[in-house]
Design a protein around this motif. Structure first.
Motif, short mmCIF file in Angstrom:
data_model
loop_
_atom_site.label_atom_id
_atom_site.label_comp_id
_atom_site.label_asym_id
_atom_site.label_seq_id
_atom_site.Cartn_x
_atom_site.Cartn_y
_atom_site.Cartn_z
N ASP A 1 0.80 -0.57 0.15
CA ASP A 1 0.58 -0.36 0.36
C ASP A 1 0.70 1.14 -0.09
O ASP A 1 0.47 2.27 -1.37
CB ASP A 1 -0.90 -0.29 1.15
CG ASP A 1 -2.24 -0.52 1.29
OD1 ASP A 1 -2.08 -1.63 0.39
OD2 ASP A 1 -2.74 -1.15 2.36
N ASN A 2 1.88 1.46 0.90
CA ASN A 2 3.42 2.58 0.25
C ASN A 2 4.00 2.77 -0.61
O ASN A 2 4.03 3.89 -1.10
CB ASN A 2 4.00 2.29 1.75
CG ASN A 2 3.29 2.17 3.42
OD1 ASN A 2 2.04 3.56 3.80
ND2 ASN A 2 4.02 1.79 4.52
N LEU A 3 4.44 1.43 -1.33
CA LEU A 3 4.75 1.47 -2.45
C LEU A 3 3.67 1.83 -3.10
O LEU A 3 4.12 2.77 -4.11
CB LEU A 3 5.17 -0.21 -2.72
CG LEU A 3 6.95 0.13 -2.31
CD1 LEU A 3 6.94 -1.68 -2.69
CD2 LEU A 3 7.64 1.08 -2.92
N ASP B 1 9.15 -4.83 13.66
CA ASP B 1 8.56 -5.88 12.54
C ASP B 1 9.42 -7.04 11.43
O ASP B 1 9.27 -8.13 10.88
CB ASP B 1 8.01 -4.40 12.11
CG ASP B 1 6.80 -4.40 11.92
OD1 ASP B 1 5.82 -4.75 13.29
OD2 ASP B 1 6.24 -2.83 12.31
N PHE B 2 10.56 -6.61 11.78
CA PHE B 2 11.72 -7.21 11.15
C PHE B 2 11.86 -7.87 11.38
O PHE B 2 12.58 -9.21 10.49
CB PHE B 2 12.91 -6.19 10.62
CG PHE B 2 12.61 -5.15 9.72
CD1 PHE B 2 13.74 -5.15 8.56
CD2 PHE B 2 11.92 -4.05 9.78
CE1 PHE B 2 13.33 -4.75 7.08
CE2 PHE B 2 11.93 -3.06 8.68
CZ PHE B 2 12.53 -3.36 7.36
N PHE C 1 10.85 4.18 4.02
CA PHE C 1 12.40 3.96 4.90
C PHE C 1 12.44 2.43 5.28
O PHE C 1 13.60 1.48 5.47
CB PHE C 1 12.01 4.60 6.14
CG PHE C 1 12.89 4.27 6.75
CD1 PHE C 1 14.24 4.58 6.34
CD2 PHE C 1 12.87 3.70 8.69
CE1 PHE C 1 15.55 4.03 7.59
CE2 PHE C 1 13.31 3.49 9.22
CZ PHE C 1 14.65 3.86 9.03
N GLU C 2 11.16 1.59 5.12
CA GLU C 2 10.65 0.44 5.58
C GLU C 2 11.34 0.38 4.72
O GLU C 2 11.25 -1.61 3.88
CB GLU C 2 9.64 -0.07 5.96
CG GLU C 2 9.30 1.05 7.33
CD GLU C 2 7.97 0.14 7.64
OE1 GLU C 2 6.93 -0.69 6.90
OE2 GLU C 2 7.48 -0.30 9.50
N GLN C 3 10.66 0.79 3.24
CA GLN C 3 11.35 -0.38 1.46
C GLN C 3 12.64 -0.50 1.55
O GLN C 3 13.19 -1.19 0.90
CB GLN C 3 10.72 -0.07 0.59
CG GLN C 3 10.93 -0.24 -0.62
CD GLN C 3 10.34 -2.01 -0.88
OE1 GLN C 3 9.08 -2.06 -0.04
NE2 GLN C 3 10.91 -3.08 -1.60
N ILE C 4 13.39 0.83 2.22
CA ILE C 4 15.17 0.86 1.58
C ILE C 4 15.41 -0.29 3.12
O ILE C 4 16.76 -0.50 2.00
CB ILE C 4 15.61 2.44 2.50
CG1 ILE C 4 14.87 3.25 1.47
CG2 ILE C 4 16.34 2.52 2.11
CD1 ILE C 4 15.21 4.94 1.64
N LEU C 5 15.15 -0.70 4.25
CA LEU C 5 15.64 -1.79 4.63
C LEU C 5 15.55 -2.74 4.01
O LEU C 5 16.24 -3.61 4.69
CB LEU C 5 14.93 -1.29 6.17
CG LEU C 5 15.62 0.06 7.56
CD1 LEU C 5 14.91 0.23 8.53
CD2 LEU C 5 17.68 0.23 7.37
#
Length: 434
Positions: free
Chosen positions: A271-273, A298-299, A327-331
């Motif tokens: 959804d964020n992407l 989460d990770f 940010f989460e997609q980068i990580l």
């Protein structure tokens, strides 16, 4: 027998008044015609170049008007023009001291000037020049007596027109004035090049917009197609728990719950992407507080079943304000790469987050196979694949790290890599603080 008599030319007009002499002169003058300018030696190429600038019949622009003002002041003439020679006319992009916007090419002084593109074309007194004395612009209301034009030409010597000055009385330019006039012509050419660059840039922007629109549509379709099976997985997890939860042990139920939480997390990331794909800019309005403790949890849950993978978080702050999805997609991309390209029995990934004055700094360190110095230069390029296959035998797409770099830069940061073959890699990226 022949008789020769010497007669002075002046004696022929003895007793004839001045008006009659003028009349005889006008009769002689009527038998001659002005010389029309001939076409430039590379006329088709010249016209094609002129059309490429889309300058003809364009609106007035101050940059060009400033040049004609300077030309008029430097050469001390009441009229200064920037002209472009079309197929059958000369058109004035800028005009000072003249009301008309164009004239036929056949009577154009500038059409003569472009045939000598390497020098300033000067007519001191058009009334005494056989090429121009009966030109309508000389005889008519415009009263062109003096003319000087510096050709506007490109680097290959193709002339497009001139910057010219006109006076109603005879005149001779100094060498300094001619040099200045040519300098103004060169500056006009630079304005044209800037105009052409702008046109090309606009075409590129249109093409890029179309590609971006296509990518947004692809992202929407891909996200929709991914969300459907994830919803099925989540639904099936609930069904399994409701109907068979009592038949399996505590550890089995924990596994099912982790499956469900992982699908929920993936759906959130999709959804964020999807939201990001619809926006060309990530700014502070997209930011939210991200708790480091939640991020670690989460990770850990997301990668809990990766083969012998340990992910640790260290931070000097409790939370950071960033675009959460990006940010989460980068990580996620960096962690996934670290897992896929590791040759160690036990995979170790350390994530360190620190807060600086103007930015956050994030370091992701792994103990994988490492990256050679040669490959470090281009690993962030789109579709660049360093390794043929990962530890699972799958071939990479060359999109992951390119996506990471784009997201980092859109968040106002930079990214770099430090690595040694066989010793692992360290990715360091920054994110602007808002």
């Amino acid at each position: 027998m022949s008789i020769f008599v010497k007669v002075r030319f002046a004696d022929l007009f003895e007793g004839i008044g001045k008006s009659q002499i003028a009349h005889l002169y006008n009769i002689q003058k009527s038998y001659s015609k002005m010389v029309a300018p001939y076409k430039f030696i590379k006329e088709k190429e010249r016209i094609k170049l002129l059309k490429s600038y889309s300058i003809l019949d364009s609106l007035p622009e101050s940059d060009y008007d400033n040049l004609t003002t300077l030309a008029s002041q430097i050469c001390e003439t009441p009229i200064a023009l920037i002209t472009f020679i079309d197929d059958d006319r000369q058109w004035f992009k800028s005009r000072k001291g003249l009301d008309i916007s164009e004239t036929p090419r056949d009577i154009s002084f500038c059409a003569h000037a472009i045939n000598n593109p390497n020098e300033v074309f000067e007519i001191n007194d058009a009334r005494k020049d056989s090429r121009f004395y009966d030109n309508p612009t000389v005889d008519g209301s415009n009263n062109v007596v003096f003319y000087a034009g510096a050709p506007i030409k490109n680097l290959h010597g193709l002339p497009l027109g001139t910057i010219c000055v006109i006076d109603h009385k005879p005149k001779i330019l100094t060498e300094e004035q001619k040099t200045a006039l040519q300098a103004l012509a060169d500056q006009t050419m630079k304005l044209l090049e800037l105009r052409l660059n702008k046109i090309e840039l606009e075409k590129t922007m249109v093409a890029l917009k179309k590609k971006n629109d296509d990518l947004e549509r692809f992202a929407y379709i891909a996200a929709h197609d991914l969300k459907s099976p994830l919803a099925n997985i989540s639904g099936l997890s609930d069904f399994f728990t409701d109907n068979y939860g009592n038949s399996i042990d505590k550890e089995g139920n924990e596994v099912i719950n982790l499956i469900k939480s992982s699908t929920v997390k993936l759906k959130e990331m999709i959804d964020n992407l999807l939201l990001y794909s619809k926006s060309s800019l990530l700014d502070k309005e997209n930011c939210s507080d991200v708790l480091i403790s939640d991020l670690e949890k989460d990770f850990s849950n997301l990668y809990i079943f990766k083969d012998n993978c340990i992910i640790t978080f260290k931070a000097t702050v409790n939370s950071i304000c960033v675009n959460k999805g990006a940010f989460e997609q980068i990580l996620n991309n960096l962690v996934t790469n670290a897992i896929k390209y590791s040759d160690k029995e036990k995979i170790q990934i350390d994530i360190v987050i620190t807060e600086e004055r103007d930015f956050y700094m994030v370091t992701v360190t792994d103990n994988g196979i490492g990256i050679s110095i040669e490959n470090q230069k281009n690993i962030f390029d789109l579709f660049t694949i360093v390794n043929s296959v990962d530890r699972f035998g799958a071939k990479g797409t060359g999109i992951g790290l390119a996506t990471v770099k784009k997201l980092v830069e859109d968040l106002g940061g930079t990214i770099s890599v430090y690595s040694k073959v066989g010793k692992g890699s360290k990715f360091i990226f920054t994110l602007a603080r808002n």
